[in-house]
Write a protein that holds these residues in place. Structure first.
Motif, short mmCIF file in Angstrom:
data_model
loop_
_atom_site.label_atom_id
_atom_site.label_comp_id
_atom_site.label_asym_id
_atom_site.label_seq_id
_atom_site.Cartn_x
_atom_site.Cartn_y
_atom_site.Cartn_z
N ARG A 133 42.67 22.23 6.01
CA ARG A 133 42.03 22.62 4.78
C ARG A 133 40.70 23.57 5.37
NH1 ARG A 133 43.93 21.50 0.15
NH2 ARG A 133 41.88 21.64 -0.99
N ILE A 134 41.02 24.80 5.24
CA ILE A 134 39.78 25.61 5.94
C ILE A 134 39.08 26.57 4.76
CG2 ILE A 134 39.41 27.57 7.59
CD1 ILE A 134 42.09 26.68 8.74
N LEU A 135 37.68 26.09 4.84
CA LEU A 135 36.67 26.85 4.06
C LEU A 135 35.78 27.86 4.84
CD1 LEU A 135 35.24 27.07 1.19
CD2 LEU A 135 33.60 25.74 2.06
N VAL A 136 36.27 29.34 4.42
CA VAL A 136 35.37 30.20 5.21
C VAL A 136 34.29 30.62 4.39
CG1 VAL A 136 35.72 32.47 6.18
CG2 VAL A 136 37.86 31.16 6.08
N ILE A 137 33.16 30.47 4.89
CA ILE A 137 31.90 30.80 4.32
C ILE A 137 31.52 31.92 4.57
CG2 ILE A 137 29.62 30.20 4.08
CD1 ILE A 137 30.52 27.08 4.63
N GLY A 138 31.42 33.07 3.72
CA GLY A 138 31.10 34.20 4.15
C GLY A 138 32.47 35.24 4.15
N GLY A 139 33.48 34.55 3.48
CA GLY A 139 34.81 35.22 3.41
C GLY A 139 35.02 36.18 2.68
N ASP A 140 33.83 37.23 2.60
CA ASP A 140 34.24 38.47 2.18
C ASP A 140 33.71 39.57 3.12
OD1 ASP A 140 34.96 40.18 0.00
OD2 ASP A 140 32.76 40.61 -0.72
N GLY A 141 33.29 39.33 4.12
CA GLY A 141 32.64 40.26 5.07
C GLY A 141 33.66 40.76 6.29
N TYR A 142 33.01 41.47 7.25
CA TYR A 142 34.05 42.12 8.18
C TYR A 142 34.78 41.11 8.91
CZ TYR A 142 34.43 44.84 12.92
OH TYR A 142 35.11 45.25 13.93
#
Ligand code: USQ
Length: 414
Positions: free
Chosen positions: A2-11
């Motif tokens: 279960r992976i949370l990508v913080i800054g998931g809108d970036g390059y």
């Protein structure tokens, strides 16, 4: 996982989220949207039109059949990040949620302070939230090779065995970064070392080199899934900038003599490295450091390679020597180690002529969107400055109209 990508809108964050989702993991993205606001303030935009995060997630669902959950929030806000950890319960957190540009951090005091407050306090807030809510989860934190600077000794992976007055110890490798942005990552590393020693967190600190590349397996599946490739003087990294300059018929902006050496990797290898880190978590109480890059080049080498790749396609590429706006060594020793990720199975995708020609072909599709006014560097490391055209409302209106013409509903939000 279960992976949370913080800054998931970036390059890097958005391609990372799709990469793990495509491989069957449960993925959520968390983002405050502040990067898009910084772009609007500076009057710059990614080379390819970028859909809103909402549109990206909906398109991913339509294309792949897989859901990515989306949380809107600021990692530095205790309520936002804690509510997300409680709701999503990640076992792996990948933290890209920082201001990524060295020139941005050198504009003036306000931008240096905004960079360090956003980056350092956000990561500290996250460490406390993990202690209280997900203490067994693995934090993969994006650091930078620039933390080390360019010392006159070999750069080890995070730590150095030293002998001093007849005694030996293992210490954090000395850091000597060259901008307030790079220094923010040093502060993060120090905060995470203490937090981990106190609370037994599991942390992997990825000291990443300069990333280049236009696409990944997933970003090419639909126009709305493209990633935010920058070529401007604030957010563009050097290879990406040279590729865009080449297709725009602009001279390559080599700063100074071009003798400065840096470590590099392809965006596809960023995904590979982060996946390797996630599959092999750090132990409780460990801050593991990987130097995440595949090759080292001088800036002049890169200009030569882009020129050769473009010339083979019939492009005439020129070069301009720009007085270096940064304070950095022009000629120096540079020998960083990168054996840890290779030992765990990283198969590098190197900067070949084919790869560069693929980037040139991709960038050429959007050449009409390149704004020559944002190419030259405007931030001087000694004097600051350089807020450029972005402060002018008419330029932002012009960008929005073009985005609307490209059919992006998100255009109004920029
Ligand atoms: N450079 C040029 N011409 C240009 C742009 C850059 O000669 O048009 C030179 C710079 O002077 C510098 C080198 O290229 O010596 C790299 O500059 P960059 O802007 O590509 O990279 P940097 O500022 O170091 O930052 C980038 C990312 C940052 C990441 C870092 C990894 O923006 O988020 O942390 O690469 S590293 O450099 O390894 O620290």
């Amino acid at each position: 996982m279960r992976i949370l990508v913080i800054g998931g809108d970036g390059y890097l964050g958005w391609p990372t989220a799709m990469h793990f989702s495509a491989r069957g993991h449960d993925v959520a993205v968390f983002d405050s949207g502040v990067k898009r606001r910084w772009e609007a303030q500076l009057g710059v935009r990614p080379l390819a039109p970028i859909a809103s995060l909402h549109e990206r997630v909906a398109t991913w669902k339509a294309v792949s059949g897989k859901a990515i959950q989306s949380y809107s929030g600021d990692v530095g806000d205790a309520r936002d990040i804690r509510a997300t950890l409680r709701d999503f319960r990640p076992d792996t957190l990948i933290h890209y949620g920082e201001q990524p540009s060295a020139p941005f951090s050198m504009i003036d005091a306000a931008h240096a302070i905004e960079t360090q407050a956003n980056n350092v306090l956000g990561t500290l807030q996250l460490a406390f939230a993990m202690r209280d809510l997900t203490p067994d989860a693995h934090l993969i934190k994006l650091g930078t090779m620039g933390e080390y600077g360019t010392p006159n000794i070999d750069i080890e992976e995070g730590y150095l065995e030293i002998e001093h007055n007849g005694r030996r110890d293992r210490v954090a490798f000395p850091k000597n970064p060259g901008s307030f942005y790079h220094l923010s990552k040093v502060h993060d590393s120090n905060n995470l070392i203490l937090a981990t020693r106190l609370w037994g967190l599991r942390v992997t600190d990825l000291n990443q080199g300069v990333v280049y590349g236009t696409d990944t397996d997933e970003t090419g599946l639909a126009p709305e899934l493209a990633t935010s490739f920058h070529y401007d003087g604030w957010f563009g990294t050097v290879i990406n900038r040279f590729v865009a300059q080449a297709v725009a018929g602009q001279p390559l902006t080599v700063y100074g003599e071009g003798g400065q050496k840096r470590a590099f990797l392809n965006i596809r290898d960023t995904l590979q490295c982060v996946e390797i880190a996630a599959r092999n978590p750090a132990a409780p109480g460990e801050v593991r450091v990987f130097n995440q890059f595949t090759e080292c080049f001088s800036v002049a080498d890169i200009a030569d390679r882009v020129t050769a790749a473009g010339s083979a396609l019939g492009m005439a590429i020129s070069r301009q020597t720009v007085p270096n706006p940064r304070v950095e060594s022009a000629q120096h020793y540079y020998n960083p180690k990168n054996s840890a990720l290779l030992a765990l199975g990283l198969a590098p995708r190197l900067l070949t002529e084919d790869v560069l020609q693929g980037m040139l072909a991709w960038a050429a599709r959007y050449a009409k969107r390149i704004d020559p006014r944002v190419i030259q560097p405007t931030v001087d490391w000694r004097r600051g400055g350089g807020r450029s055209r972005g402060d002018r409302a008419e330029n932002r209106a012009e960008d929005r109209a073009e985005d609307r013409a490209a059919g992006l509903a998100s255009a109004g939000a920029r």
